[in-house]
Motif scaffolding. Structure first.
Motif, short mmCIF file in Angstrom:
data_model
loop_
_atom_site.label_atom_id
_atom_site.label_comp_id
_atom_site.label_asym_id
_atom_site.label_seq_id
_atom_site.Cartn_x
_atom_site.Cartn_y
_atom_site.Cartn_z
N LEU A 96 0.84 -1.21 0.00
CA LEU A 96 0.00 0.00 0.00
C LEU A 96 0.88 1.26 0.00
CD1 LEU A 96 -2.90 -0.50 2.62
CD2 LEU A 96 -3.09 -0.43 0.14
N LEU A 97 1.91 1.21 0.86
CA LEU A 97 2.82 2.36 0.97
C LEU A 97 3.53 2.60 -0.37
CD1 LEU A 97 4.26 4.40 2.93
CD2 LEU A 97 5.97 2.62 3.30
N GLY B 46 2.79 9.13 -6.29
CA GLY B 46 3.15 10.47 -5.81
C GLY B 46 2.17 11.01 -4.79
N ASP B 47 1.46 10.10 -4.11
CA ASP B 47 0.42 10.51 -3.15
C ASP B 47 0.93 10.56 -1.71
OD1 ASP B 47 -1.58 10.90 -4.92
OD2 ASP B 47 -2.45 8.90 -4.73
N THR B 48 2.23 10.62 -1.52
CA THR B 48 2.78 10.60 -0.16
C THR B 48 4.00 11.51 -0.09
OG1 THR B 48 3.57 9.11 1.56
CG2 THR B 48 4.14 8.51 -0.68
N THR B 49 4.69 11.48 1.04
CA THR B 49 5.92 12.29 1.15
C THR B 49 7.12 11.35 1.27
OG1 THR B 49 5.89 12.37 3.56
CG2 THR B 49 4.66 14.09 2.41
N ALA C 179 9.66 11.61 3.20
CA ALA C 179 10.02 11.36 4.62
C ALA C 179 9.18 10.23 5.19
CB ALA C 179 9.82 12.63 5.44
N PHE C 180 7.89 10.23 4.87
CA PHE C 180 7.00 9.18 5.39
C PHE C 180 7.39 7.82 4.82
CE2 PHE C 180 2.95 6.74 5.20
CZ PHE C 180 2.73 6.63 6.56
N ASP D 148 1.27 4.10 -3.07
CA ASP D 148 1.08 5.55 -2.90
C ASP D 148 2.34 6.30 -3.34
OD1 ASP D 148 -1.49 5.40 -2.09
OD2 ASP D 148 -1.14 5.84 0.02
N GLU E 166 10.29 6.89 3.60
CA GLU E 166 11.60 6.50 4.11
C GLU E 166 11.49 5.91 5.53
OE1 GLU E 166 14.49 9.66 3.85
OE2 GLU E 166 15.87 8.61 5.20
N THR E 167 10.73 6.59 6.38
CA THR E 167 10.63 6.15 7.77
C THR E 167 9.77 4.90 7.92
OG1 THR E 167 10.80 8.46 8.45
CG2 THR E 167 10.01 6.92 10.11
N HIS E 168 8.61 4.92 7.29
CA HIS E 168 7.68 3.81 7.51
C HIS E 168 8.18 2.52 6.85
CE1 HIS E 168 4.10 2.08 9.03
NE2 HIS E 168 3.48 1.93 7.88
#
Lengths: 124, 408
Positions: free
Chosen positions: A40-41, A48-51, A53-54, A44, A56-58
């Protein structure tokens, strides 16, 4: 004093006992869960529906969970799937802004989730 | 405008207390494992906290005294001390979890190292606690936490089966592992009724110098604030039930919570979810730190309150500062904030009777409350929820062990 000791014992048992399930079927379910969430991540990220940083971290957190499951299982087949999940998530972590990488990772993780799910159904 | 701002205490208590890291984690986990089957528990929990917060606000408005004043007076020094120790233990665990939660959200926003963000979180919390007035803390953290409403929008956008959602509000035995199901029943009620919420709310009412004229404001705070908290809790569970359960995903991480807003709403959904969570968790950290200071100061009869400034209530200031420092040291050891969150909720359940029994006794005491003592409805609800609290307090630890902390 006794109550404190009891609480400490309960805490200790819980901390040591939780995390990796004992049965292979449950472990396979857990690997399927991490892979599906990673898919899912990555989906997204590919859209291009996310950032960055998110992603990379998640993805790193999910890779850590998958690595713990890979280390904790006795099933070679599940370990192989979990290792693939770790590798895919690490690629996503290394290139969180690359949409092509994310699309490939999403496909791999979707496949891994399905395989782990099948293993969960067939396993003890 | 003044009327809108007057419900800020309730909104902060709801956003920073009801929808804290424990509530967020338990609701999303419950939704990912049981879909909408546990929505009825949220209603029970909201009813419980509304009933007792209303009593606390009323007692504070009439007597100008907060919960721990009543605890010591009603239970005596020995039992009161047990209540204080239990309350402070849960407050400390909660504060530890919230500081870790702030750092985790900041990491999801920035990808910076976790430990650096832990230090940043502690320093910013210290500055806020030290410098900001009570009213501005309420407004900034309460209203910015409203960004969490993005989960309500996400729940609608995910197009859940509304018939099944509606059936979730009817109590059922649940499908799957019974011990895990009951563990989540206990955890969800516990997360809704954590003791620091009422400690903070009643002390906040004293901070705001409520009098019997403010009883309408008290009811408005309780109704609007906690209804909002309940809506957000339901939205989180519906999002998880609509997105995570069908995909076979069990929520274990705070990032998973943000993902349930990102998938239906994209980048804006993600950012609002993270910002809302950041303010809600920070608000909860402030609530629990102050609650720690309030409890000790009220129990020992020290000067307390933000309205006195730091130097005007030095022992109260030292109490919350020590609380914050110890929580920071614990979280810096590397404990998992999500694990601490779950344990803090379950242990808070065990301490619930020590918090709620004295509140019911005082609110029912006509010699103390005069014509503002509990009416029939408050007593019926109060006794019903006291029975609920006693049952879940007895069941919490056995279920924690039997369900392997909800892992099955």
């Amino acid at each position: 004093m006794r109550l404190g000791a009891l609480l400490a014992l309960v805490l200790g048992l819980c901390v040591l006992g939780c995390g990796i399930p004992a049965a292979v079927a449950d472990q396979a379910d857990a690997v399927a869960s991490v892979a599906a969430e990673g898919a899912l991540l990555a989906d997204d990220a590919a859209e291009g529906d996310t950032t960055a940083a998110f992603v990379e971290t998640h993805s790193e957190e999910l890779a850590t969970s998958a690595a713990e499951l890979a280390d904790g299982t006795q099933s070679p087949q599940l370990r192989q799937i979990a290792d693939r999940v770790v590798a895919a998530l690490e690629r996503l972590h290394a290139e969180p802004g690359d949409r092509d990488t994310a699309a490939n990772v999403a496909r791999e993780l979707t496949q891994a989730a399905a395989q782990a799910g099948e293993l969960a159904k067939s396993g003890p | 405008m003044k009327r809108i701002l007057s419900v800020a205490l309730g909104i902060l208590a709801a956003i920073g207390g009801f929808v804290d890291i424990g509530d967020i984690v338990f609701n999303v986990q419950a939704g990912s494992m049981f879909g909408y089957q546990l929505l009825w528990v949220v209603v029970i929990g909201v009813g419980g906290i509304m009933t007792y917060a209303e009593m606390c606000g009323r007692v504070a408005a009439v007597s100008e005294r907060a919960v721990f004043d009543a605890v010591r007076e009603r239970l005596g020094f020995g039992v009161g001390l047990v209540a204080l120790v239990a309350g402070q233990f849960v407050n400390l665990m909660t504060l530890t979890a919230e500081i870790g939660g702030i750092a985790l959200v900041l990491q999801l926003l920035s990808a910076l190292p976790y430990r650096v963000l832990l230090v940043l979180a502690a320093v910013v919390l210290l500055l806020v606690l030290w410098l900001m007035s009570f009213q501005w803390i309420e407004r900034v953290f309460g209203y910015c936490g409203l960004a969490l409403l993005v989960f309500a929008v996400a729940a609608i956008k995910l197009q859940p089966d509304w018939g099944r959602v509606a059936r979730g509000f009817v109590p059922s035995g649940g499908s799957g592992d019974l011990a895990v199901y009951l563990y989540f029943v206990v955890g969800l009620i516990g997360a809704a009724m954590v003791p620091y919420e009422v400690y903070f709310y009643s002390s906040g009412a004293v901070e705001e110098r409520w009098t019997p004229k403010d009883l309408g404001t008290n009811r408005a705070n309780v109704l609007i604030g906690y209804s909002l908290g309940g809506i957000l809790s339901c939205a989180l569970m519906i999002c998880a039930g609509a997105l995570l359960l069908p995909n076979g995903i069990t929520a274990e991480l705070l990032g998973t919570v943000a993902l349930v807003a990102e998938v239906p709403l994209g980048q804006i959904g993600l950012l609002l979810a993270l910002i809302g969570t950041l303010f809600a968790v920070s608000g909860a950290a402030i609530d629990s730190a102050f609650s720690g200071g309030y409890n000790v100061a009220q129990f020992f009869g020290w000067e307390w309150g933000r309205y006195r400034k730091n130097a005007g209530a030095p022992r109260f200031t030292i109490a919350w500062f020590v609380m914050l420092t110890v929580a920071f040291v614990i979280v810096m050891t590397g404990v998992d904030p999500i694990l601490v969150t779950e344990l803090s909720v379950i242990f808070s359940v065990v301490a619930l009777p020590l918090t709620y029994i004295p509140i019911l006794l005082v609110a029912n005491d006509r010699a103390y409350m005069g014509r503002y003592a509990n009416g029939r409805l408050s007593n019926v609800l109060g006794i019903f929820y006291l029975v609920v609290v006693l049952v879940i307090a007895a069941a919490a630890i056995p279920l924690l062990v039997l369900s392997n902390m909800g892992q099955g």
